[in-house]
Write a protein that holds these residues in place. Structure first.
Motif, PDB file in Angstrom:
ATOM      1  N   LEU A  70       0.826  -1.217   0.000  1.00  0.00           N
ATOM      2  CA  LEU A  70       0.000   0.000   0.000  1.00  0.00           C
ATOM      3  C   LEU A  70       0.860   1.267   0.000  1.00  0.00           C
ATOM      4  N   ASP A  94      -3.841   9.334  14.608  1.00  0.00           N
ATOM      5  CA  ASP A  94      -4.878   9.616  15.610  1.00  0.00           C
ATOM      6  C   ASP A  94      -6.271   9.404  15.015  1.00  0.00           C
ATOM      7  N   GLY A 137      -9.248   5.868   3.688  1.00  0.00           N
ATOM      8  CA  GLY A 137      -8.282   5.519   4.742  1.00  0.00           C
ATOM      9  C   GLY A 137      -6.950   5.085   4.142  1.00  0.00           C
ATOM     10  N   ASP A 138      -7.021   4.263   3.080  1.00  0.00           N
ATOM     11  CA  ASP A 138      -5.786   3.814   2.413  1.00  0.00           C
ATOM     12  C   ASP A 138      -5.012   5.005   1.850  1.00  0.00           C
ATOM     13  N   LEU A 146      -3.225   6.777   4.577  1.00  0.00           N
ATOM     14  CA  LEU A 146      -2.030   6.033   5.017  1.00  0.00           C
ATOM     15  C   LEU A 146      -0.874   6.234   4.027  1.00  0.00           C
TER      16      LEU A 146
HETATM   17  N1  GTP Z   1      -8.076   1.978   5.441  1.00  0.00           N
HETATM   18  C1  GTP Z   1      -7.323   1.150   6.159  1.00  0.00           C
HETATM   19  N2  GTP Z   1      -7.592   1.009   7.477  1.00  0.00           N
HETATM   20  C2  GTP Z   1      -6.834   0.180   8.222  1.00  0.00           C
HETATM   21  C3  GTP Z   1      -5.771  -0.538   7.655  1.00  0.00           C
HETATM   22  N3  GTP Z   1      -5.205  -1.269   8.640  1.00  0.00           N
HETATM   23  C4  GTP Z   1      -5.882  -1.029   9.802  1.00  0.00           C
HETATM   24  N4  GTP Z   1      -6.887  -0.142   9.555  1.00  0.00           N
HETATM   25  C5  GTP Z   1      -7.858   0.397  10.472  1.00  0.00           C
HETATM   26  O1  GTP Z   1      -7.225   1.289  11.386  1.00  0.00           O
HETATM   27  C6  GTP Z   1      -8.114   1.451  12.463  1.00  0.00           C
HETATM   28  C7  GTP Z   1      -7.307   1.606  13.740  1.00  0.00           C
HETATM   29  O2  GTP Z   1      -8.234   1.949  14.772  1.00  0.00           O
HETATM   30  P1  GTP Z   1      -7.895   2.003  16.317  1.00  0.00           P
HETATM   31  O3  GTP Z   1      -6.826   0.973  16.637  1.00  0.00           O
HETATM   32  O4  GTP Z   1      -9.176   1.916  17.053  1.00  0.00           O
HETATM   33  O5  GTP Z   1      -7.205   3.393  16.527  1.00  0.00           O
HETATM   34  P2  GTP Z   1      -7.593   4.864  16.121  1.00  0.00           P
HETATM   35  O6  GTP Z   1      -8.970   4.954  15.592  1.00  0.00           O
HETATM   36  O7  GTP Z   1      -6.527   5.357  15.174  1.00  0.00           O
HETATM   37  O8  GTP Z   1      -7.519   5.636  17.478  1.00  0.00           O
HETATM   38  P3  GTP Z   1      -6.240   6.093  18.341  1.00  0.00           P
HETATM   39  O9  GTP Z   1      -5.064   5.244  17.859  1.00  0.00           O
HETATM   40  O10 GTP Z   1      -6.594   5.815  19.728  1.00  0.00           O
HETATM   41  O11 GTP Z   1      -6.015   7.519  18.034  1.00  0.00           O
HETATM   42  C8  GTP Z   1      -9.049   0.248  12.473  1.00  0.00           C
HETATM   43  O12 GTP Z   1     -10.356   0.674  12.151  1.00  0.00           O
HETATM   44  C9  GTP Z   1      -8.518  -0.628  11.368  1.00  0.00           C
HETATM   45  O13 GTP Z   1      -9.527  -1.294  10.665  1.00  0.00           O
HETATM   46  C10 GTP Z   1      -5.534  -0.373   6.243  1.00  0.00           C
HETATM   47  O14 GTP Z   1      -4.646  -0.942   5.660  1.00  0.00           O
HETATM   48  N5  GTP Z   1      -6.321   0.483   5.554  1.00  0.00           N
END
Ligand code: GTP
Length: 418
Positions: A252, A287, A301-302, A305
């Motif tokens: 990614l 965050d 979201g991707d 990132l």
């Molecule tokens: N779009 C996307 N989302 C991802 C990926 N990997 C993990 N996630 C998401 O990242 C999110 C992380 O959420 P949490 O661990 O609750 O943390 P947060 O919402 O960032 O909150 P804090 O860390 O406490 O600030 C989850 O909803 C996962 O599904 C990815 O490759 N792509």
């Protein structure tokens, strides 16, 4: 040969002949054969004498060929083999220049793969390519016999379009001998012996050339196989590198994946311990990333990132490594960063994300990160690299608890870094 002029008694001569045959059977060919009168026994003696001389010459030639082929067979690549031939065959064949050309798989093109001369530069050198259509070399293939051209000027007059003959004449070559190279019944190319003197090559050499060509064909086949092996090996190594790259890259974001960055951390930690230099880690976490996914979808979201990874990569110096440690977590390994520099770097990274909204498919998203930094001035005070990660993690969660969009630091002893 002894001729007494007087006829020796037949039984005396016959016993001398028996002795001579016995000597030849044991490999001694310098035998003394009394001929005596020109009777049947004398004629037998003359035949025996000729046989002794023939065998002596033949054995000398075979031994010489064997010594040469041992030298030549020691070569591994085609070019190495040809170089060895150039040096080794000089005692057997007269030449000032040698060249080798190989036929393409369809037999339509001939490409010079090697040429060497004792008079300096060759004009018709490696890479020279010629079409086999209308080439007089087709006759050499058809006959399977070496071709002798003892007057290249005359040959050019007969074949005025022969560019290669023209080039050879320009090099000073006046006569040549062309051996077809045939491997497993198929023509594979030619070996050219050339001389700056006209009329160098004689039909009497024909058998010898054929034997050399047969041996060379096998060696060239071996050289080809070896080269193929080298190429296959190079391709395998390249594929291995690609696989290694794929196995350690995050598809990614393009930065190291978890395995890649952990391998790097392991190596750097071991090096720092060995050399006694400092090592620092920063763990970055986006965050409220879940909210971005929930509100705008996974693909946004991707995109976020990806942008964060690019900004972080731009924010760490080249000799620091960045990897995606988990879903929305990144790990930065820093070598030779002094104690005071780490907080500056962590602060800069936080600002790199928060200072400018992330734009994705028409959206402008305000995103922040939190970071945990650990610094070990002396890595020997930390049990292992996992202990460093744990300390960085603690610092990260302290930053989260303190309100996010900030960083927190630890030293290897566990104390907060001011
Ligand atoms: N779009 C996307 N989302 C991802 C990926 N990997 C993990 N996630 C998401 O990242 C999110 C992380 O959420 P949490 O661990 O609750 O943390 P947060 O919402 O960032 O909150 P804090 O860390 O406490 O600030 C989850 O909803 C996962 O599904 C990815 O490759 N792509």
């Amino acid at each position: 040969m002894t001729s007494t002029g007087q006829s020796a008694p037949a039984d005396t001569r016959l016993s001398a002949y028996v002795e001579a045959v016995r000597a030849m059977r044991e490999g001694r060919y310098a035998v003394d054969i009394p001929l005596g009168a020109q009777d049947d026994v004398g004629r037998l003696g003359a035949e025996l004498q000729q046989l002794a001389e023939h065998l002596s010459g033949h054995v000398t030639q075979v031994l010489r060929m064997q010594a040469i082929s041992d030298t030549v067979n020691g070569g591994l690549t085609l070019i190495d083999v040809l170089d060895r031939i150039f040096d080794a065959f000089r005692t057997v064949i007269p030449y000032n220049r040698m060249g080798c050309a190989l036929l393409s798989a369809d037999g339509r093109t001939l490409r010079s793969c090697w040429a060497r001369a004792d008079f300096g530069d060759v004009r018709l050198g490696t890479g020279f390519t010629a079409s086999m259509a209308n080439s007089s070399l087709n006759q050499v293939i058809a006959s399977g016999q070496p071709r002798i051209l003892n007057d290249l000027d005359a040959h050019l007059r007969q074949h005025p379009d022969s560019h290669s003959t023209r080039l050879m004449l320009a090099e000073g070559i006046r006569s040549s001998l062309t051996c077809p190279l045939i491997s497993q019944g198929k023509p594979v190319g030619f070996l050219f012996f050339s001389s700056t003197e006209p009329f160098t090559y004689q039909g009497v050499h024909q058998g010898l050339y054929l034997r050399i060509a047969a041996q060379l064909s096998a060696i060239i086949e071996k050289g080809r196989l070896y080269q193929e092996l080298v190429e296959v090996n190079a391709r395998l190594l390249a594929t291995q590198d690609e696989l290694q790259e794929l196995a350690t890259r995050d598809p990614l974001t393009g930065v190291f994946n978890r395995r890649g960055i952990l391998d790097h951390l392991k190596a750097e930690y071991a090096r720092a311990r060995r050399e006694g230099g400092p090592i620092s880690l920063i763990i970055v976490d986006v965050d409220h990333f879940k909210k971005i996914n929930d509100q705008y979808g996974h693909s946004t979201g991707d995109g976020v990132l990806w942008e964060i990874a690019q900004r972080l990569a731009g924010g760490v110096r080249q000799y620091n490594q960045l990897g995606r440690f988990g879903g929305e977590e990144f790990l930065i390994v820093m070598s030779n960063v002094e104690c005071g520099q780490g907080p500056c770097i962590a602060e800069r990274l936080c600002k790199l994300i928060s200072a400018q909204p992330i734009e994705h498919e028409g959206l402008r998203l305000d995103v922040t990160i939190s970071a945990g930094l650990v610094h070990a001035t002396d890595p020997a005070t930390v049990a292992c690299e996992e202990a460093l990660i744990r300390l960085a993690d603690e610092a990260l969660y302290e930053a989260k608890r303190a309100g996010r969009n900030r960083f927190s630091c630890r030293t290897a002893g566990g104390a907060a870094l001011s």
